[in-house]
Structure formats: C-alpha cells, structure tokens
Design a protein around this motif. Structure first.
Motif, PDB file in Angstrom:
ATOM      1  N   LEU A  64       0.824  -1.703   0.045  1.00 23.82           N
ATOM      2  CA  LEU A  64       0.078  -0.060  -0.130  1.00 23.82           C
ATOM      3  C   LEU A  64       1.212   1.021   0.240  1.00 23.82           C
ATOM      4  O   LEU A  64       2.539   1.164   1.102  1.00 23.82           O
ATOM      5  CB  LEU A  64      -0.747   0.276   0.442  1.00 23.82           C
ATOM      6  CG  LEU A  64      -1.401   1.173   1.356  1.00 23.82           C
ATOM      7  CD1 LEU A  64      -2.006   1.863   0.291  1.00 23.82           C
ATOM      8  CD2 LEU A  64      -2.294   1.532   3.004  1.00 23.82           C
ATOM      9  N   THR A  65       1.218   2.071  -1.118  1.00 25.87           N
ATOM     10  CA  THR A  65       1.576   3.280  -1.470  1.00 25.87           C
ATOM     11  C   THR A  65       0.337   3.943  -1.328  1.00 25.87           C
ATOM     12  O   THR A  65      -0.539   4.349  -2.110  1.00 25.87           O
ATOM     13  CB  THR A  65       2.552   3.041  -2.453  1.00 25.87           C
ATOM     14  OG1 THR A  65       3.176   2.285  -2.366  1.00 25.87           O
ATOM     15  CG2 THR A  65       3.131   4.196  -1.961  1.00 25.87           C
ATOM     16  N   ALA A  66       1.031   5.309   0.405  1.00 23.99           N
ATOM     17  CA  ALA A  66       0.167   6.112   0.145  1.00 23.99           C
ATOM     18  C   ALA A  66       1.063   7.455   1.096  1.00 23.99           C
ATOM     19  O   ALA A  66       1.718   6.890   1.730  1.00 23.99           O
ATOM     20  CB  ALA A  66      -1.392   6.314   0.498  1.00 23.99           C
ATOM     21  N   ALA A  67       0.678   8.588   1.414  1.00 22.57           N
ATOM     22  CA  ALA A  67       0.666   9.087   2.379  1.00 22.57           C
ATOM     23  C   ALA A  67       0.629   9.297   3.638  1.00 22.57           C
ATOM     24  O   ALA A  67      -0.280   8.083   3.990  1.00 22.57           O
ATOM     25  CB  ALA A  67       0.099  10.755   2.179  1.00 22.57           C
ATOM     26  N   ASN A  68       1.875   9.462   4.419  1.00 24.94           N
ATOM     27  CA  ASN A  68       1.829   8.436   5.830  1.00 24.94           C
ATOM     28  C   ASN A  68       0.765   9.181   7.115  1.00 24.94           C
ATOM     29  O   ASN A  68      -0.223   7.721   7.237  1.00 24.94           O
ATOM     30  CB  ASN A  68       3.146   9.135   6.658  1.00 24.94           C
ATOM     31  CG  ASN A  68       4.577   8.539   5.876  1.00 24.94           C
ATOM     32  OD1 ASN A  68       3.883   7.829   5.556  1.00 24.94           O
ATOM     33  ND2 ASN A  68       5.342   8.682   6.284  1.00 24.94           N
ATOM     34  N   GLN A  69       0.156   9.937   6.517  1.00 19.19           N
ATOM     35  CA  GLN A  69      -1.257  10.480   7.535  1.00 19.19           C
ATOM     36  C   GLN A  69      -2.609   9.209   7.445  1.00 19.19           C
ATOM     37  O   GLN A  69      -3.525   9.527   8.059  1.00 19.19           O
ATOM     38  CB  GLN A  69      -1.250  11.952   7.357  1.00 19.19           C
ATOM     39  CG  GLN A  69      -1.760  12.421   6.388  1.00 19.19           C
ATOM     40  CD  GLN A  69      -1.066  13.127   5.117  1.00 19.19           C
ATOM     41  OE1 GLN A  69       0.541  12.509   5.520  1.00 19.19           O
ATOM     42  NE2 GLN A  69      -1.630  13.640   4.000  1.00 19.19           N
ATOM     43  N   ILE A  70      -2.333   9.184   5.498  1.00 18.03           N
ATOM     44  CA  ILE A  70      -3.428   8.220   5.393  1.00 18.03           C
ATOM     45  C   ILE A  70      -3.286   6.573   5.911  1.00 18.03           C
ATOM     46  O   ILE A  70      -3.987   6.430   5.981  1.00 18.03           O
ATOM     47  CB  ILE A  70      -3.312   8.119   3.431  1.00 18.03           C
ATOM     48  CG1 ILE A  70      -3.529   9.572   3.050  1.00 18.03           C
ATOM     49  CG2 ILE A  70      -4.654   7.108   3.260  1.00 18.03           C
ATOM     50  CD1 ILE A  70      -4.957  10.177   3.539  1.00 18.03           C
ATOM     51  N   ILE A  71      -2.639   6.154   5.162  1.00 20.39           N
ATOM     52  CA  ILE A  71      -2.134   4.879   5.564  1.00 20.39           C
ATOM     53  C   ILE A  71      -2.159   4.759   8.578  1.00 20.39           C
ATOM     54  O   ILE A  71      -2.803   3.622   8.012  1.00 20.39           O
ATOM     55  CB  ILE A  71      -0.527   4.284   5.229  1.00 20.39           C
ATOM     56  CG1 ILE A  71      -0.465   4.885   3.789  1.00 20.39           C
ATOM     57  CG2 ILE A  71      -0.728   2.788   6.478  1.00 20.39           C
ATOM     58  CD1 ILE A  71       0.406   3.818   4.006  1.00 20.39           C
ATOM     59  N   SER A  72      -1.766   6.004   8.071  1.00 23.95           N
ATOM     60  CA  SER A  72      -1.901   5.970   9.859  1.00 23.95           C
ATOM     61  C   SER A  72      -2.952   5.764  10.223  1.00 23.95           C
ATOM     62  O   SER A  72      -3.016   5.628  11.468  1.00 23.95           O
ATOM     63  CB  SER A  72      -1.192   7.424  10.296  1.00 23.95           C
ATOM     64  OG  SER A  72       0.110   7.371  10.238  1.00 23.95           O
ATOM     65  N   ALA A  73      -3.925   5.948   9.696  1.00 22.75           N
ATOM     66  CA  ALA A  73      -5.295   6.131  10.035  1.00 22.75           C
ATOM     67  C   ALA A  73      -6.819   4.967   9.513  1.00 22.75           C
ATOM     68  O   ALA A  73      -7.199   4.588   9.981  1.00 22.75           O
ATOM     69  CB  ALA A  73      -6.645   7.692   9.217  1.00 22.75           C
ATOM     70  N   ILE A  74      -5.945   4.127   8.785  1.00 19.99           N
ATOM     71  CA  ILE A  74      -6.416   2.661   9.273  1.00 19.99           C
ATOM     72  C   ILE A  74      -5.998   2.111  10.751  1.00 19.99           C
ATOM     73  O   ILE A  74      -5.464   1.908  11.080  1.00 19.99           O
ATOM     74  CB  ILE A  74      -5.240   1.923   8.142  1.00 19.99           C
ATOM     75  CG1 ILE A  74      -5.722   2.563   7.041  1.00 19.99           C
ATOM     76  CG2 ILE A  74      -5.826   0.508   7.555  1.00 19.99           C
ATOM     77  CD1 ILE A  74      -4.324   1.640   6.060  1.00 19.99           C
ATOM     78  N   THR A  75      -7.622   1.562  10.828  1.00 19.25           N
ATOM     79  CA  THR A  75      -7.946   0.876  11.706  1.00 19.25           C
ATOM     80  C   THR A  75      -7.426  -0.493  11.702  1.00 19.25           C
ATOM     81  O   THR A  75      -8.029  -0.734  11.192  1.00 19.25           O
ATOM     82  CB  THR A  75      -9.496   1.697  13.020  1.00 19.25           C
ATOM     83  OG1 THR A  75      -9.784   1.130  11.796  1.00 19.25           O
ATOM     84  CG2 THR A  75      -9.123   2.869  13.232  1.00 19.25           C
ATOM     85  N   ASP A  76      -7.397  -0.833  13.045  1.00 20.50           N
ATOM     86  CA  ASP A  76      -6.858  -2.270  13.088  1.00 20.50           C
ATOM     87  C   ASP A  76      -6.427  -2.374  11.627  1.00 20.50           C
ATOM     88  O   ASP A  76      -6.571  -3.606  11.378  1.00 20.50           O
ATOM     89  CB  ASP A  76      -8.251  -3.556  12.610  1.00 20.50           C
ATOM     90  CG  ASP A  76      -9.113  -3.461  13.809  1.00 20.50           C
ATOM     91  OD1 ASP A  76      -8.397  -3.361  15.047  1.00 20.50           O
ATOM     92  OD2 ASP A  76     -10.546  -3.435  13.914  1.00 20.50           O
ATOM     93  N   ILE A  77      -4.667  -2.165  11.651  1.00 25.46           N
ATOM     94  CA  ILE A  77      -4.060  -2.354  10.178  1.00 25.46           C
ATOM     95  C   ILE A  77      -3.620  -4.175  10.593  1.00 25.46           C
ATOM     96  O   ILE A  77      -3.738  -4.593   9.818  1.00 25.46           O
ATOM     97  CB  ILE A  77      -3.078  -1.914  10.420  1.00 25.46           C
ATOM     98  CG1 ILE A  77      -2.515  -1.171   8.547  1.00 25.46           C
ATOM     99  CG2 ILE A  77      -1.790  -1.445  11.382  1.00 25.46           C
ATOM    100  CD1 ILE A  77      -2.105  -0.256   8.176  1.00 25.46           C
TER     101      ILE A  77
END
Length: 135
Positions: A64-77
C-alpha cells in the motif's frame, strides 16, 4: 487526469493491482474494500482526505503506497496480515491503533518508523508487537 473512480471497478472482484497515483481523486469509494484479492494499491500523489473505514478488509494487500497520514488512519491495520511494507506507524492509546497491531503484520520488511511511543501503556504491549521478528 482522472477525478473519480470508475464504477466499473466494483465489478472487478479479482483485481490484484490498482494504481491511481497522481490523479485528482479525492475520495476512495467503499466498494474498494470489497476487492478482497487486491494485493497492490498505489495511492501516492492523490488528494485523498481519508480512506474508507473498512480498508482493513483488504486482507491480501501486500503493498500500500499512500501518504503517511492516510496509512496511519487505518484502524485495525493488523488485519492486513500480508502487508510487506509500512513506512510509518503512529501508536495511539486505542486498541485498534495500538502497537500490538504490528504483531499481526508478520510479513513486514524494510524500515519502519514508529511514532508516538509515549502511547504504549505497558511493556507487554511492546513485546506483543514482535518487532524482533520483523525483517
């Protein structure tokens, strides 16, 4: 330049690779979370505000390639057990974004920046992240 997801993608249930990088797409539709076979998702350079709440349904996602703030918002990663690369992880006091989530990501490799370690409440949580087993 593409500004929104084509509705036809929702019918591509066996889709494994999706690259929408550098588009003007601002929102990712919920149907993306039903593409269970998706392995690679490139969202870099998009103008996304956030991802759908059920992104953790993409259990076969490897990259998954995206901005860090987008990835950080994924719950239960931690449900993304096949994820191989995670550039940054922000620890919160919530169970769905605690450092324990990293313990479920057994395929992680490469570098990982862990932020907000002050939110780790007990040493056992850090142990459950199993950082020593990451490549």
């Amino acid at each position: 330049m593409m500004g929104r997801f084509p509705d036809s993608i929702s019918n591509c249930v066996h889709l494994r690779y999706l690259n929408i990088s550098s588009t003007t797409i601002a929102t990712v539709p919920e149907f993306l979370c039903k593409l269970y076979h998706l392995q690679v998702l490139n969202l870099s350079g998009c103008r996304l505000g956030k991802l759908p709440s059920r992104m953790n349904n993409l259990v076969n996602l490897r990259n998954l390639t995206a901005a860090n703030q987008i990835i950080s918002a994924i719950t239960d990663i931690g449900r993304l057990k096949c994820l191989q690369r995670l550039p940054t992880f922000k620890v919160t006091r919530e169970k769905t974004q605690s450092i324990v989530q990293l313990g479920y990501l057994l395929e992680l490799q490469g570098s990982l920046q862990i932020r907000n370690l002050e939110n780790v409440e007990a040493p056992i949580e850090a142990k459950e992240a199993m950082l020593c087993k990451k490549r």
